[in-house]
Design a protein around this motif. Structure first.
Motif, PDB file in Angstrom:
ATOM      1  N   MET A   1      34.430  42.055  43.303  1.00 44.91           N
ATOM      2  CA  MET A   1      34.250  41.692  42.040  1.00 44.91           C
ATOM      3  C   MET A   1      36.018  42.003  41.155  1.00 44.91           C
ATOM      4  SD  MET A   1      31.297  41.307  39.576  1.00 44.91           S
ATOM      5  CE  MET A   1      30.774  43.151  39.533  1.00 44.91           C
ATOM      6  N   GLU A   2      36.444  43.765  41.269  1.00 41.79           N
ATOM      7  CA  GLU A   2      37.448  44.774  40.546  1.00 41.79           C
ATOM      8  C   GLU A   2      38.374  43.993  41.871  1.00 41.79           C
ATOM      9  OE1 GLU A   2      38.769  48.222  40.291  1.00 41.79           O
ATOM     10  OE2 GLU A   2      37.191  48.787  41.279  1.00 41.79           O
ATOM     11  N   TYR A   4      39.154  41.020  42.868  1.00 43.51           N
ATOM     12  CA  TYR A   4      39.894  39.789  42.847  1.00 43.51           C
ATOM     13  C   TYR A   4      40.280  39.578  41.887  1.00 43.51           C
ATOM     14  CZ  TYR A   4      38.818  34.155  42.980  1.00 43.51           C
ATOM     15  OH  TYR A   4      39.195  32.936  42.552  1.00 43.51           O
ATOM     16  N   GLY A   5      39.713  40.294  40.837  1.00 45.28           N
ATOM     17  CA  GLY A   5      40.374  40.701  39.280  1.00 45.28           C
ATOM     18  C   GLY A   5      41.888  41.406  40.108  1.00 45.28           C
ATOM     19  N   VAL A  54      34.800  36.595  37.963  1.00 42.29           N
ATOM     20  CA  VAL A  54      35.186  37.707  38.505  1.00 42.29           C
ATOM     21  C   VAL A  54      33.756  38.661  38.018  1.00 42.29           C
ATOM     22  CG1 VAL A  54      36.740  39.760  37.499  1.00 42.29           C
ATOM     23  CG2 VAL A  54      37.671  37.940  38.156  1.00 42.29           C
ATOM     24  N   PHE A 324      40.468  42.040  33.563  1.00 46.95           N
ATOM     25  CA  PHE A 324      40.582  42.301  35.421  1.00 46.95           C
ATOM     26  C   PHE A 324      41.244  43.161  35.283  1.00 46.95           C
ATOM     27  CE2 PHE A 324      40.978  36.755  35.513  1.00 46.95           C
ATOM     28  CZ  PHE A 324      39.689  37.096  35.430  1.00 46.95           C
TER      29      PHE A 324
END
Length: 429
Positions: A1-2, A4-5, A54, A324
């Motif tokens: 997630m991080e 992709y952010g 995210v 993000f």
């Protein structure tokens, strides 16, 4: 997630600049294909989609990692060949998930947002779903799993494959010669987004056009049939969250109302648009019959409303950029509270764009939530490190936007009252 952010922090400004450049280019050339409110609606849809992704708000029926661990019979060599194989397999999987989304009632709900714009431009490429909670994509990656393509390679290629689908959402690039036989071009994708009977459910390919030619779904753009964009049952709203669930709600209602128990169950996997005959007769839904003669959705609003909508989406972009960039620090469950605020914000300002009477109520709820977070934390999710101005700035925004929206809502009320009070017009034959 991080990770992709972080990628999105670079990609979002680039996409926004390209969208604005297309607007400027079309205006300069006298062929403007971007309506302001439609563009804001598309950008807002993109905001909700990337926020959902995210935050990891989806469930895969089966993970690609599991497929590789249990089904790999070969191992492709390291190097560029691995990435090439991954790209081609992703494109194959993309073709089939895209086709299924078009051809079955239940899955169409996950894709309707992308086709909901009645324009065709770079902005509408950003209209992506938040309703695709359950993902089946990995199932179609079976060829890659059998070849032993590592999961980390798919993770690298997947966003590149997605971003590579952005550029061909435009009307400013005509046919591209020999490339028309190899890759998906703007001409191919204009066909895909058109509601003309000749073009419906064609050109599902995402990067390589040969999938459509191989599986019999290819259609060339015809000079004699100019594409008309949108969907046959128009959504009639700028609110991307409502668009995401319109079709699902219709399916639920139709299943409830159907007299035949078989219809209640089979409606979900019937061809897109199918409705039980008794329900369709009793509860008709407007459908565009003539693609060349229908009125595009475009509620008339003032210049001030256009400007205010840009103010709102600018604040929204700043909010998600901070999310993000700092998601690891914000952590869970705070990041989900933050995501809820973003969704509420998008819902509120797009309701105002629609001139809906309930827009003020949604704006008040959003701002009460924002003020509550700000004063309960004494900060905005740790943003005070940016400077002492954060808290007063956000306080001013939450309070000020309430008053601005209240003013617009009052103007809309006066406008509706004036229309109701106006005497009927009389025309001589």
């Amino acid at each position: 997630m991080e990770t992709y952010g972080k990628i999105l922090l670079i990609a979002m400004p680039a996409f926004l600049l390209l969208v604005l450049f297309e607007k400027w280019y079309g205006w300069r050339r006298g062929f403007d294909t971007v309506r302001n409110m439609d563009m804001i609606s598309s950008l807002s849809s993109g905001i909700t989609n990337v926020t959902k992704d995210v935050l990891g708000l989806s469930i895969a029926i089966i993970s690609y990692g599991w497929l590789v661990d249990h089904l790999a019979v070969l191992k492709v060599p390291d190097g560029w060949m691995t990435y090439l194989v991954a790209f081609v397999v992703l494109d194959f999987a993309g073709y089939w998930t895209h086709r299924i989304a078009h051809e079955y009632n239940f899955f169409w709900n996950n894709h309707i947002i992308h086709h909901s714009s009645e324009e065709f431009n770079l902005a509408c490429a950003l209209r992506q779903s938040i309703s695709s909670i359950v993902k089946i994509f990995a199932i179609f990656l079976l060829p890659a799993a059998l070849l032993g393509v590592p999961e980390n390679v798919i993770a690298v290629i997947a966003p590149l494959h997605l971003f590579a689908q952005f550029w061909y959402h435009t009307r400013h690039i005509k046919k591209m010669g020999w490339l028309e036989y190899i890759i998906v071009t703007p001409s191919h994708h204009r066909v895909h987004h058109a509601l003309n009977p000749e073009y419906l459910d064609k050109n599902y390919s995402q990067i390589f056009i040969f999938w459509d030619k191989l599986f019999g779904t290819y259609q060339e753009e015809l000079e004699s049939v100019p594409p008309v964009y949108g969907i046959t049952r128009p959504v009639q709203t700028w609110n991307p969250i409502r668009i995401n669930f319109q079709h699902l709600w219709l399916l639920i209602l139709d299943a409830w109302r159907a007299a035949d128990w078989r219809d209640k169950f089979r409606i979900w996997l019937m061809p897109t648009g199918w409705r039980p005959s008794d329900v369709a007769a009793k509860y008709p839904v407007f459908k565009i019959g003539d693609p060349y003669h229908f009125e595009k959705y475009d509620p008339r609003v003032s210049t001030g409303m256009h400007i205010w909508s840009w103010v709102q989406i600018t604040f929204c972009l700043l909010f998600i950029s901070y999310l993000f960039g700092n998601i690891a620090t914000i952590g869970s469950p705070a990041m989900f509270l933050y995501g809820l605020y973003v969704f509420l914000m998008v819902y509120a300002y797009t309701e105002l764009m629609d001139k809906n009477p309930n827009a003020l109520a949604w704006e008040i709820i959003k701002n009460i939530m924002g003020l509550s977070i700000l004063y309960a934390q004494g900060d905005w999710f740790g943003a005070s490190y940016l400077g002492p101005f954060i808290k007063p700035l956000l306080t001013a925004y939450f309070a000020g936007s309430t008053f601005v929206v209240a003013w617009f809502a009052n103007q809309f009320r006066k406008e509706r009252s004036g229309l109701q009070d106006a005497p009927p017009s009389h025309h001589l034959a």
